[in-house]
Every structure is written in C-alpha cells, then in structure tokens.
Design a protein around this motif. Structure first.
Motif, PDB file in Angstrom:
ATOM      1  N   ALA A  35      -6.167 -13.005   8.827  1.00  0.00           N
ATOM      2  CA  ALA A  35      -7.095 -11.950   9.211  1.00  0.00           C
ATOM      3  C   ALA A  35      -7.432 -12.066  10.692  1.00  0.00           C
ATOM      4  O   ALA A  35      -7.142 -13.069  11.342  1.00  0.00           O
ATOM      5  N   ALA A  36      -8.074 -11.039  11.219  1.00  0.00           N
ATOM      6  CA  ALA A  36      -8.521 -11.064  12.607  1.00  0.00           C
ATOM      7  C   ALA A  36      -9.517 -12.209  12.789  1.00  0.00           C
ATOM      8  O   ALA A  36     -10.452 -12.348  12.007  1.00  0.00           O
ATOM      9  N   TYR A  38     -12.082 -12.831  14.636  1.00  0.00           N
ATOM     10  CA  TYR A  38     -13.313 -12.597  15.397  1.00  0.00           C
ATOM     11  C   TYR A  38     -14.481 -13.436  14.873  1.00  0.00           C
ATOM     12  O   TYR A  38     -15.478 -13.616  15.572  1.00  0.00           O
ATOM     13  N   ASP A  59      -2.027  -9.264  17.891  1.00  0.00           N
ATOM     14  CA  ASP A  59      -3.064  -8.446  17.262  1.00  0.00           C
ATOM     15  C   ASP A  59      -2.453  -7.096  16.892  1.00  0.00           C
ATOM     16  O   ASP A  59      -2.079  -6.308  17.764  1.00  0.00           O
ATOM     17  N   ARG A  61      -3.993  -4.709  15.112  1.00  0.00           N
ATOM     18  CA  ARG A  61      -5.024  -3.731  14.791  1.00  0.00           C
ATOM     19  C   ARG A  61      -4.981  -2.511  15.712  1.00  0.00           C
ATOM     20  O   ARG A  61      -4.485  -2.577  16.844  1.00  0.00           O
ATOM     21  N   GLU A  65     -10.373  -0.688  16.010  1.00  0.00           N
ATOM     22  CA  GLU A  65     -10.704  -1.882  15.246  1.00  0.00           C
ATOM     23  C   GLU A  65     -10.952  -3.064  16.182  1.00  0.00           C
ATOM     24  O   GLU A  65     -11.857  -3.881  15.967  1.00  0.00           O
ATOM     25  N   ARG A  66     -10.142  -3.153  17.215  1.00  0.00           N
ATOM     26  CA  ARG A  66     -10.280  -4.232  18.183  1.00  0.00           C
ATOM     27  C   ARG A  66     -11.607  -4.115  18.936  1.00  0.00           C
ATOM     28  O   ARG A  66     -12.281  -5.125  19.170  1.00  0.00           O
ATOM     29  N   HIS A  69     -14.495  -5.238  16.624  1.00  0.00           N
ATOM     30  CA  HIS A  69     -14.570  -6.677  16.365  1.00  0.00           C
ATOM     31  C   HIS A  69     -13.700  -7.424  17.375  1.00  0.00           C
ATOM     32  O   HIS A  69     -12.616  -7.907  17.048  1.00  0.00           O
ATOM     33  N   ASP A 107     -12.808   5.135  10.315  1.00  0.00           N
ATOM     34  CA  ASP A 107     -12.400   4.341   9.153  1.00  0.00           C
ATOM     35  C   ASP A 107     -11.914   5.277   8.054  1.00  0.00           C
ATOM     36  O   ASP A 107     -12.517   6.322   7.791  1.00  0.00           O
ATOM     37  N   CYS A 149      -3.724  -8.561  11.315  1.00  0.00           N
ATOM     38  CA  CYS A 149      -4.269  -7.210  11.402  1.00  0.00           C
ATOM     39  C   CYS A 149      -5.779  -7.357  11.202  1.00  0.00           C
ATOM     40  O   CYS A 149      -6.391  -8.221  11.830  1.00  0.00           O
ATOM     41  N   ASN A 150      -6.385  -6.586  10.334  1.00  0.00           N
ATOM     42  CA  ASN A 150      -7.817  -6.771  10.095  1.00  0.00           C
ATOM     43  C   ASN A 150      -8.046  -7.822   9.014  1.00  0.00           C
ATOM     44  O   ASN A 150      -8.665  -8.858   9.255  1.00  0.00           O
TER      45      ASN A 150
END
Length: 259
Positions: A35-36, A38, A59, A61, A65-66, A69, A107, A149-150
């Motif tokens: 997952a990301a 962050y 990354d 995303r 999204e970036r 987060h 989203d 990704c996320n």
C-alpha cells in the motif's frame, strides 16, 4: 514468510521466493509490493530504507490520490510517479462509477471487472510499460524497489503479475500471490464499508456488495488478461509487443532476478 509487517503500512510483501520456471525462484529482497506508505512510522522507514535497502519507490496512484496522502522518501531513494490513470499526467482518468454509486469529489467505486479490463488501453499500457521497465531494471542491478498504489491490490497487483510473468512464474502461482492481498483487505472491512456507504449514497446493501466485489478476486485479474488479449491478440503478444518485453530481455531479467 514473505509478508513484511509494518506499523503504518499494510499489505506489504516481498516477491522473493515465488517459484519460477526451471526450478528457480525470485531472489528475495528485490521486489516489494504494498500500500501507499504515507502512514509509515519512523521504525517503518528504517526497516524499508535502511534494513531492506529499498532504493526506488514507484507510486502508481493518480495525482489526486498522491495530493490527498503525500509522503516523503529519503533523499538517497529515487521516487518515481508513474500513474496508470491521471488526467494531468496521462491524459485520462477513470471516472466510471459502478451501478448504484456516485462520484464523490474524484473518488469513484468502480466495477472491478470493467476497471481491470480498461487497464489495457494504449495510454495506460504505456504507463504500465514504464513502471515494469523501471522495476525490472532496478532489481536486475541489485537495487530493491517498492511499488504501490493506494491499497496495494489493483494497480500494484497488475504490475506484480506482469513482473512475475516476465520472471517465469506460472499463472497459478501469480494468482496465488494476487489473492494474498485478501489477508490485509479483510482486516479493513469496516473502513471500506464506510467509504462505500458514502459512494453508494447510504445504501447499506449496495455498500456490502461493493466491499465483497472489491476483494482480490480471480475474475478481476482475468479481466485484465482478457483486455490485454483483446488489445494484442493474445496475452503473450501484449507482453512482447505492447510492453516491449522480448525473449532476450526476459532471459536477462530472469538471470539477474531469480536463482
């Protein structure tokens, strides 16, 4: 054994040890998916960048999204933003909501089958090719890479499947790794339900359906394969021609990244 347990980042694992052709396996410590990061704590960052030696983060995303987060990596680590969908950077954005849902901000609760199939479009394929090249080049030079990704399920799942295909893993083995995401996914059903409840405009039954359909399911990954086949005539042609992955390149990466 391949899971990397972190305090603030979920669904992280090493592709090392996954069997490939000829009795070989992926070298440990080269490819990490998840997952990301962050939410990474100081100890997480020490494990990722000091102990594990990750030298490149990819990354996948979208730009929005970036921005929602963000995170930072050490100055010694290369950071690459290679989104599969991004209106500003790629020229396309996935905005098709699943039946019975709405778009909230940017989203969207997608229909997984349609989303995975759509990844074989020419613009996203170019981004996939770039991410695949970067991951394999770094790893083949003994430079560990972390791609995300996320949640580490869909876009990271497709990139992971392609890396493993290039390295000679069979389809069943690739699917087994993809499905491992459900261990993490099922631990966060409450959070996912709340997100989908908003996107389903308060419809609890639809929100529960979305939680179930957004697990890592075999039919979703197969839908990407079908999109690739439709685009290139066969999945192997997609890899060879659209992703520019010749047999010579495959052999070079297999020699460097498996043992």
């Amino acid at each position: 054994m391949r899971a990397v347990v972190l305090q603030g980042v979920r669904n992280v694992r090493d592709l090392g040890g996954i069997p490939t052709s000829g009795g070989r396996s992926v070298r440990p410590g080269l490819f990490f998916r998840g997952a990301a990061p962050y939410g990474a704590t100081l100890s997480d960052k020490q494990l990722l960048f000091d102990d594990m030696g990750i030298s490149c983060v990819i990354d996948l995303r979208c730009g929005w999204e970036r921005k929602a987060h963000p995170y930072e990596v050490p100055t010694s680590v290369e950071y690459l933003h290679i989104p599969f969908y991004d209106l500003e950077k790629v020229g396309i954005e996935y905005t098709e909501p699943a039946a019975g849902t709405k778009v909230v901000g940017r989203d969207v609760a997608c229909d997984p089958l349609r989303f995975y199939r759509s990844l074989a479009n020419p613009l996203t394929t170019a981004q996939i090719r770039s991410a695949l090249d970067c991951a394999l080049e770094h790893a083949s030079n003994a430079q560990p890479v972390y791609f995300h990704c996320n949640g580490g399920k869909d876009r990271a799942g497709v990139l992971s499947a392609l890396i493993l295909h290039v390295l000679g893993a069979n389809p069943e083995t690739i699917m087994d790794d993809y499905l491992l995401t459900n261990v993490s996914r099922d631990e966060e059903q409450a959070q996912l339900f709340e997100r989908f409840l908003t996107l389903a405009d308060g419809d609890e039954a639809r929100a529960h359906e979305l939680v179930a359909s957004h697990r890592a399911l075999p039919q979703n990954l197969h839908s990407f394969y079908e999109g690739a086949e439709e685009s290139a005539g066969s999945f192997e042609a997609f890899v060879t021609e659209h992703l520019n992955m010749s047999e010579e390149r495959k052999e070079r990466y297999r020699s460097a990244c498996t043992n």
